[in-house]
Design a protein around this motif. Sequence first.
Motif: not given
Length: 337
Positions: A237-259
Amino acid sequence: MKKFKAAVIGCGKISTRHLDAISALENVELVAVCDNKEEAAISTARRYGVKYYTDYEELFRNEKLDAVHICLPHYLHTLVAEKAFENGISVLCEKPMSIDFEDAVRAVRKAKEKNLKYSIVFQCRYNTPSQLVKKRIEDGRLGKVKCGNVTLTWARPDDYYDDSDWKGTWDKEGGGVIIDQAIHSLDLANWFVDSSVTDIKSSLHNRNHSRMQVEDTGEGLIRYENGAIISFFAMNNYLINEPIEIRLCCENGTVRLSYDDAIISYNDGSVETAENEPQKIVTYKDGKEYWGYQHAVQIDRFYKSLAGELPLEISGEEALKIQNIICSIYKSNDSKI
Ligand SMILES: NC(=O)c1ccc[n+]([C@@H]2O[C@H](COP(=O)([O-])OP(=O)(O)OC[C@H]3O[C@@H](n4cnc5c(N)ncnc54)[C@H](O)[C@@H]3O)[C@@H](O)[C@H]2O)c1
């Protein structure tokens, strides 16, 4: 080279991704299209220069098909897949597999009994950034996912639902933002964690869509056997399509992912990035940007698996994992929607 005979059932919005991809593949021949709305069937058949049907059972009886692409409303997915299997035809079905988990299990069993291929479309797995993150988890550079966070803030206004005779309904769509839009990012997060789900808690609401039945907002937490947790928040119900975001915390680092991109920050201070590379199989005639462009990659790989050149990817069994999550989110919903 064997040329596989294919048909597309459902000539609505997403069908062009399938039809354009099939038309570009040398080892596939589009034989027919099918839609119960004759106008849609005729115009699509004309556009792609093939026969049309308005009844998929007649299509199955009359044509000797190797595969069908199911681009139908959600509640028809397993019904039509099972009919295809009974007719000896392999299936590539649009997400979700089903609106019911047991139906999905039955369809997987039937495909297996008949020794046919059954795959579900999750094209976002083929985005370059998603592929890099999966590779870095598997090769140990990132290591296992410990926790993650999925966010989707998209716009599907009232007219998106008003224009459809099945979207926004419990019996035909099976839900709203979770089963239709967030399913892709939840599938990615689940694919990255790669463990069994032990518990799901969720809360679903309809905050700003007065003319539809289903949820436009959902949040929750998924717990895994290996200790990982994924939290999610999705709203359309937002007004625009923002990029999806997946954040991960892994054993050896972190991730910021969109499509479109990924930034991997390793604990040793190094950074690795990826941007989505366009597939080179086809230029689609039309379609929505938010579908991404990787349908053709999955479709190409599906036919390579039919030809015995590749193992089947995103098989029915594999897709049952996200199907279980989606169905459990609806079951565990603690609100009154
Ligand atoms: N992978 C993705 O990113 C993505 C994007 C959009 C849609 N989809 C999925 O694709 C599927 C179709 O979505 P859409 O947006 O194209 O829907 P749509 O409503 O535009 O198209 C569905 C078509 O199926 C036809 N149909 C309905 N009942 C039928 C029947 N019994 N026999 C034959 N035809 C019938 C309708 O007339 C319509 O033309 C859904 O599962 C949706 O979730 C996937």
